[in-house]
Design an enzyme around this catalytic site. Structure first.
Site, PDB file in Angstrom:
ATOM      1  N   ASN A 235       0.840  -1.191   0.000  1.00 20.52           N
ATOM      2  CA  ASN A 235       0.000   0.000   0.000  1.00 20.52           C
ATOM      3  C   ASN A 235       0.884   1.254   0.000  1.00 20.52           C
ATOM      4  O   ASN A 235       1.809   1.368   0.803  1.00 20.52           O
ATOM      5  CB  ASN A 235      -0.918  -0.012   1.233  1.00 20.52           C
ATOM      6  CG  ASN A 235      -2.013   1.016   1.128  1.00 20.52           C
ATOM      7  OD1 ASN A 235      -1.760   2.209   0.970  1.00 20.52           O
ATOM      8  ND2 ASN A 235      -3.258   0.551   1.175  1.00 20.52           N
ATOM      9  N   ALA A 259      -7.146   8.101  -6.805  1.00 21.85           N
ATOM     10  CA  ALA A 259      -7.466   8.878  -5.603  1.00 21.85           C
ATOM     11  C   ALA A 259      -8.581   9.893  -5.808  1.00 21.85           C
ATOM     12  O   ALA A 259      -9.112  10.435  -4.834  1.00 21.85           O
ATOM     13  CB  ALA A 259      -6.208   9.592  -5.115  1.00 21.85           C
ATOM     14  N   CYS A 403      -0.734   8.065 -30.690  1.00 24.54           N
ATOM     15  CA  CYS A 403       0.451   8.831 -31.040  1.00 24.54           C
ATOM     16  C   CYS A 403       0.074  10.302 -31.072  1.00 24.54           C
ATOM     17  O   CYS A 403      -0.902  10.672 -31.721  1.00 24.54           O
ATOM     18  CB  CYS A 403       0.905   8.363 -32.422  1.00 24.54           C
ATOM     19  SG  CYS A 403       2.309   9.245 -33.056  1.00 24.54           S
TER      20      CYS A 403
END
Ligand code: NAD
Length: 547
Positions: A235, A259, A403
């Site tokens: 973690n 997050a 690309c």
């Protein structure tokens, strides 16, 4: 178990024309088990980013696409098909709006309530617009980011240690991007299944279970100055502070856990993936509190590493804002990768571009590679990228190439592609689309539009204009999504896909469709006062030159 049909390959059509068929294949491709992170939950990438709202919505969308005429338009409201309208042949075949809330109510809390009621779904950016092609899609932005960091060390990361976390859908581009720049990467990942997947697909070289093992492997490679990528099962909220406690300061530090979404995207310290899934259902409030506490530990360690000389940046996942929310007041001392390393490209209209072989045949992509290298023989950066991609980037689902192209390269490339399809040099049509990490189609004050010269970070008109213009120029699928990348309330993105089917109708509008992105990028940054963009706008006759 849901039955998700395999992506069709070859020339046999399931829909009434290639324009509809291309979008049909892109939708199924984004849910292919080699492409999506969790297809059984309809999750494509980026925490809980879904392609469709639920299984009935998938079935109904596929059915609607199969029966859609060439002068009709299908409407998708946050992952659910809601109507087919009679329009006209040059109009988009599909229009998608995803995860929108009226601004006053645009918070995760309201969003989750409405999602629980079945009224909306979280579409990330390319998940809900069916343009996701796997980790390759973000590889060039990630490689450009680490190459920007490498400039601090004379242009290479050879002999340099990079610490990051998250080996999910987009995060898995990190180890390969660090290797491309010659460096050694330790990437912390809490989920063993993800680690095995990255080893299998060659995105990461080796996996270890302890920090001691990771440091031993990294030490050898750093001494020899050879590139290496190491997945460390653990973690991030434990590993970063532990490295600090041992006095180890990596050269470059970042993070790409999901997050942005405290409930679905970040696993709190002390919980296994299974325990996290259980707690998420049983006590979401406690889960969020634990995730925030862990993020604060994680970011505190990053800040200390920065103070001790590491190059530290956020990688587009809203980590700093979450840490601030958890009480880390100086979290924004950490800069964003977007302002540091990508803005100069956006100012010039250089940006994400990807093409997908709807035939399902890798040979089509290699033929396009060759044609591209011939057309732009003088472009050494492009040549290096295509050669690297051929050697190292595995195809996931439908063969594809991502690309970044400049403003001047899009039109000749589009013409070339359409001619190749028309002459039968390719087995089937090709879809062109892009990532929603982009200059002209995004408003995201904590990412693409952070710290704009004129303070226009939160102005959200630009993606709306981009989507409307894509519809006006005749892209096949146009989307407008809220909350992608950094989460609900924090960003607005427009997306587009055009199916290059070799027809005269497409030839006539391809140039206009493909000019929208680079032109909007230049106009957006010229309007905000960037000199390089103002000059380019004047050179190419873009905008009204009033800023
Ligand atoms: P994902 O959900 O597929 O993967 C996230 C990974 O982080 C998972 O494998 C998860 O197990 C791991 N993880 C969660 N908590 C952890 C912890 N405490 N320690 C270690 N590992 C942990 O997401 P993704 O598609 O990889 O995207 C990652 C983030 O990047 C998201 O926030 C996304 O919105 C953002 N993003 C970045 C870009 C970019 O180009 N930089 C573009 C779009 C989105």
């Amino acid at each position: 178990m849901y039955h998700i049909p395999p992506t069709p390959h070859g020339l046999e059509l399931n829909c009434k024309g290639w324009q509809q068929e291309g979008i049909y294949r892109m939708l199924l491709n984004s849910l292919d088990e080699d492409v999506a992170e969790n297809p059984q939950e309809l999750v494509v990438y980026g925490g809980a980013g879904k392609a469709v709202r639920d299984y009935p919505a998938l079935v109904n969308t596929l059915r609607a696409l199969r029966s859609l005429d060439g002068d009709e338009t299908l409407l998708i409201q946050s992952g659910k098909p809601v109507a087919v309208f009679q329009t006209q042949p040059l109009a988009p075949r599909v229009i998608i709006s995803s995860s929108w809330l009226v601004p006053h109510w645009a918070t995760w809390e309201v969003f989750w309530e409405l999602e629980k009621e079945g009224l909306t779904s979280y579409g990330q950016a390319t998940a809900s617009s069916w343009a996701y092609i796997g980790a390759q899609g973000t590889l060039q932005a990630t490689a450009d980011t680490f190459s920007g960091a490498a400039e601090e060390f004379g242009g290479s990361l050879a002999g340099r240690l990079v610490l990051s976390s998250g080996l999910g859908g987009l995060g898995s581009a990190q180890p390969l991007a660090v290797e491309m720049n010659g460096g050694v990467a330790i990437i912390v990942e809490v989920d063993e299944v993800k680690i095995r997947r990255r080893l299998r697909t060659n995105y990461c070289q080796i996996a270890v279970n302890t920090l001691d093992e990771a440091l031993a492997e990294a030490g050898e490679a750093l001494k020899k100055k050879v590139p290496l990528s190491i997945a460390l099962h653990g973690n991030a909220a434990d590993v970063y502070p532990e490295m600090l406690a041992r006095g180890i300061i990596p050269d470059v530090v970042t993070d790409q856990t999901a997050a942005h979404d405290l409930l679905e995207g970040y696993v709190p310290s002390g919980l296994s993936v299974g325990e996290a899934a259980k707690l998420r259902k049983e006590d979401p409030c406690l889960y969020i509190q634990l995730a925030l506490e862990s993020i604060c530990r994680h970011v505190t360690a990053m800040l200390e590493m920065k103070r001790r000389g590491a190059i530290v940046f956020e990688l587009g996942n809203n980590l700093r804002e979450q840490a601030l929310r958890g009480g880390i007041e100086d979290a924004f001392i950490i800069p964003s990768y977007s302002t540091l390393y990508l803005r100069s490209s956006f100012c010039k209209g250089r940006g994400s571009f990807r093409w997908i072989a709807l035939s399902g045949e890798p040979a089509d992509i290699y033929r396009i590679d060759n044609a591209l290298l011939k057309e732009f023989a003088h472009d050494k950066q492009l040549k290096r990228w295509i050669e690297f991609a051929q050697q190292r980037i595995p195809f996931q689902g439908l063969p594809a190439r991502a690309c970044w192209l400049q403003y001047e390269q899009r039109e000749p490339f589009a013409r070339l592609l359409n001619e190749m399809v028309q002459k039968g040099s390719l087995k089937a049509p090709v879809a062109i689309t892009r990532c929603q990490l982009d200059g002209g189609s995004v408003s995201s004050p904590l990412r693409e539009t952070e710290s704009m010269l004129d303070g226009s970070d939160a102005i959200a008109d630009w993606p709306v204009l981009s989507a409307l213009l894509h519809a006006a120029t005749g892209a096949t699928c146009v989307s407008l999504s809220h909350g992608g990348g950094v989460g609900i309330g924090y960003s607005v993105h427009a997306g587009m896909t055009v199916v290059v089917d070799g027809s005269v109708e497409i030839a006539n509008r391809l140039e206009q469709v493909l000019m929208v992105d680079p032109a909007m990028s230049i106009i957006r940054f010229a309007d905000a006062g960037y000199d390089v963009s103002k000059k380019l706008a004047a050179t190419h006759g873009l905008g009204l030159g009033t800023s």
